[in-house]
Design an enzyme around this catalytic site. Structure first.
Site, PDB file in Angstrom:
ATOM      1  N   PHE A   1       0.861  -1.180   0.000  1.00 12.92           N
ATOM      2  CA  PHE A   1       0.000   0.000   0.000  1.00 12.92           C
ATOM      3  C   PHE A   1       0.897   1.231   0.000  1.00 12.92           C
ATOM      4  O   PHE A   1       1.867   1.303   0.759  1.00 12.92           O
ATOM      5  CB  PHE A   1      -0.911   0.017   1.230  1.00 12.92           C
ATOM      6  CG  PHE A   1      -1.866   1.187   1.236  1.00 12.92           C
ATOM      7  CD1 PHE A   1      -3.041   1.129   0.501  1.00 12.92           C
ATOM      8  CD2 PHE A   1      -1.571   2.349   1.946  1.00 12.92           C
ATOM      9  CE1 PHE A   1      -3.913   2.210   0.478  1.00 12.92           C
ATOM     10  CE2 PHE A   1      -2.442   3.438   1.922  1.00 12.92           C
ATOM     11  CZ  PHE A   1      -3.621   3.366   1.193  1.00 12.92           C
ATOM     12  N   GLU A   2       0.619   2.170  -0.894  1.00 16.17           N
ATOM     13  CA  GLU A   2       1.413   3.402  -0.977  1.00 16.17           C
ATOM     14  C   GLU A   2       0.921   4.369   0.082  1.00 16.17           C
ATOM     15  O   GLU A   2      -0.090   5.046  -0.110  1.00 16.17           O
ATOM     16  CB  GLU A   2       1.288   4.008  -2.367  1.00 16.17           C
ATOM     17  CG  GLU A   2       2.199   5.197  -2.606  1.00 16.17           C
ATOM     18  CD  GLU A   2       3.667   4.803  -2.716  1.00 16.17           C
ATOM     19  OE1 GLU A   2       4.420   5.139  -1.775  1.00 16.17           O
ATOM     20  OE2 GLU A   2       4.053   4.162  -3.713  1.00 16.17           O
TER      21      GLU A   2
ATOM     22  N   GLU B   1       1.795  10.499   0.730  1.00  9.31           N
ATOM     23  CA  GLU B   1       0.638  11.316   0.366  1.00  9.31           C
ATOM     24  C   GLU B   1       0.920  12.349  -0.728  1.00  9.31           C
ATOM     25  O   GLU B   1       2.035  12.815  -0.896  1.00  9.31           O
ATOM     26  CB  GLU B   1       0.139  12.110   1.589  1.00  9.31           C
ATOM     27  CG  GLU B   1      -0.352  11.269   2.736  1.00  9.31           C
ATOM     28  CD  GLU B   1       0.668  11.140   3.844  1.00  9.31           C
ATOM     29  OE1 GLU B   1       1.826  11.575   3.641  1.00  9.31           O
ATOM     30  OE2 GLU B   1       0.329  10.610   4.908  1.00  9.31           O
TER      31      GLU B   1
ATOM     32  N   SER C   1      -6.379   9.408   4.581  1.00 11.18           N
ATOM     33  CA  SER C   1      -5.705  10.567   5.165  1.00 11.18           C
ATOM     34  C   SER C   1      -6.648  11.653   5.687  1.00 11.18           C
ATOM     35  O   SER C   1      -7.629  11.301   6.341  1.00 11.18           O
ATOM     36  CB  SER C   1      -4.605  11.095   4.243  1.00 11.18           C
ATOM     37  OG  SER C   1      -3.715  10.045   3.901  1.00 11.18           O
TER      38      SER C   1
END
Lengths: 309, 309
Positions: A3-4, A7, A57
């Site tokens: 998972f990246e 941000e 986020s």
């Protein structure tokens, strides 16, 4: 399990003529968030700010500014462009769009160059690469318009990669609790008096928004082995605090970036870690931007990873 | 002016039953090269080997093995798959497919994962990442079949990024000559007695194939500022030579990778540069692979780069 976590970020400051951004309400901001392929999970408000925790986020909205961070393969440029449709160009005092250092940029839906080209068609600005293209780096686009930030307008971003040790094990393990993570991050010491809103993802992953007056802080934790990432961002003045040192101690990242906008001097090197990259850029929009990349000596010896088809 | 100098590489060793690879002739190999979106520029032959200089890097063909390197956005996996159509699976003793550290992997036509998935459908193998995903790294796929390399079968790859100083200026300037570049690389010292075939590209860029008996060496230079890259690869035994040190002195890279297959120990650190990553992996196909990433202290302070739309 990749998972990246890293941000994309947009920040906008508007003139009084644009009206209150907060009073545009949750429905408007939900629409902005949806354009990035995210959604609002929680809302926390005080006299100054609405802090929205997102599925990917965070979004903070003040009367005259907002900042939004989204991770994964979200399309933050779409959200930025959607916002621009709802405000007159001349009412924008400041705007920036950042992309942090990605583990696997080829898995993103767009490149920074593509994002920038689309944004430039709406807003005339300048874009820079800070750091080395083949090492950690940060991309930033900003509006070409002079702006004079207030004295207490500063931002620090601490982006930690390859977390290790007991803290990392706890974050990757089963049975974490919000209380356990708050304790691990020593929130009572580093964010005393802040109101908190946090979220534990399944099977792991954690996000936190924190506000106190007009100050904010946010954490996003992607603990996955091989691609772990923890970001901390705040507009607190970090001079004379040991916040950064405490976080490095708790999470033991193998490498990290420290990005500042009118923010205090970066961490001092010691025998444990080195600064590999330092890059300073006075932006014409009024902020001095610094990008520093560090590596811990533990990160030198790396095990090969077998890849599966 | 961005050009991705870093190469993909394929290496195959065949059994006697596959017949002579050299005798398949230039027409066959032109076909292989075309599948990667490249073409043959020059041919150099001796009793052991045909060395083809390509529009994007190199191909070396011996009786029972070949190795091909291609840079830019070439599609080397296509060339590899095309070759596999022309040889019986059971006649392949060894095969590997590598991707070196790319400046901008998102500009490539395929990812390593995609290449690997396609290759795996024809050839059962294993793939690894050596190094850190967010720093320099190397991807390798190899056939799952035991192989016993000869004692003098070793390969060293020196991949240099961010070249600096007079050598770099010469390579980027106008009016370079083949003689000037040969002198800069000190070829008479590092490759004495080798036959050479080299090519100067417009407006700059340089490739060299060199052979002597069954030994080979190859250079590929992409001098572009911001994304410079110089690769050197050889099957010479580099122990007790100062070849690596001489190249680092001539080209002054800001960072570099040293990759070895049954090759001698890596460079010793000194006050000028540090080893940031070391990764060792005994491959089940018979080669001990090492990946080491270094950074020169000059690379620490980086100027921001303005990006154009």
């Amino acid at each position: 399990m990749f998972f990246e976590g890293s941000e994309k970020k947009v920040e906008v400051i508007t003139a009084a003529e644009a009206g209150s951004l907060r009073s545009r309400g949750k429905e408007f901001w939900s629409g902005v968030v949806a354009k990035a392929q995210a959604e609002i999970l929680t809302t926390l408000s005080n006299d100054y700010c609405d802090a929205y925790l997102l599925s990917e986020s965070s979004l903070f909205v003040w009367e005259d500014r907002f900042l939004m961070l989204t991770c994964g393969t979200t399309t933050l440029a779409d959200a930025f462009l959607y916002f621009l449709e709802h405000v007159a160009d001349e009412h924008i005092l400041f705007a920036s769009f950042q992309r942090k250092n990605e583990y696997q940029s080829h898995l993103q839906k767009t490149s920074f160059q593509e994002d920038m080209d689309r944004i430039q068609s709406e807003l005339k600005g300048t874009a820079f690469l800070l750091g080395s293209l083949d090492s950690h780096h940060n991309y930033i686009f900003h509006l070409d318009r002079p702006y004079q930030p207030a004295a207490n307008d500063q931002t620090s971003e601490l982006l930690m990669y390859h977390i290790k040790g007991e803290g990392a094990q706890y974050l990757r393990g089963e049975g974490q609790t919000i209380e356990g993570i708050r304790k691990l991050l020593r929130l009572d010491e580093i964010l005393p008096g802040f109101e908190l809103s946090d979220w534990l993802f399944e099977p792991f992953g954690y996000s936190l928004n924190a506000i106190k007056g007009d100050r904010y802080a946010t954490f996003h934790i992607t603990p996955q082995e091989e691609s772990s990432y923890v970001s901390f961002e705040t507009n607190l003045n970090l001079e004379d605090t040991a916040i950064l040192e405490k976080l490095l101690e708790a999470l033991r990242p193998g490498s990290w970036d420290l990005i500042g906008f009118n923010a205090p001097a970066p961490l001092r090197e010691n025998g444990e870690f080195s600064c590999l990259t330092e890059c300073l850029l006075p932006l014409k929009c009024g902020y001095d931007m610094s990008f520093n990349h560090y590596q811990h000596k533990e990160q030198r010896s790396v095990q090969a990873v077998e890849l599966t088809g």
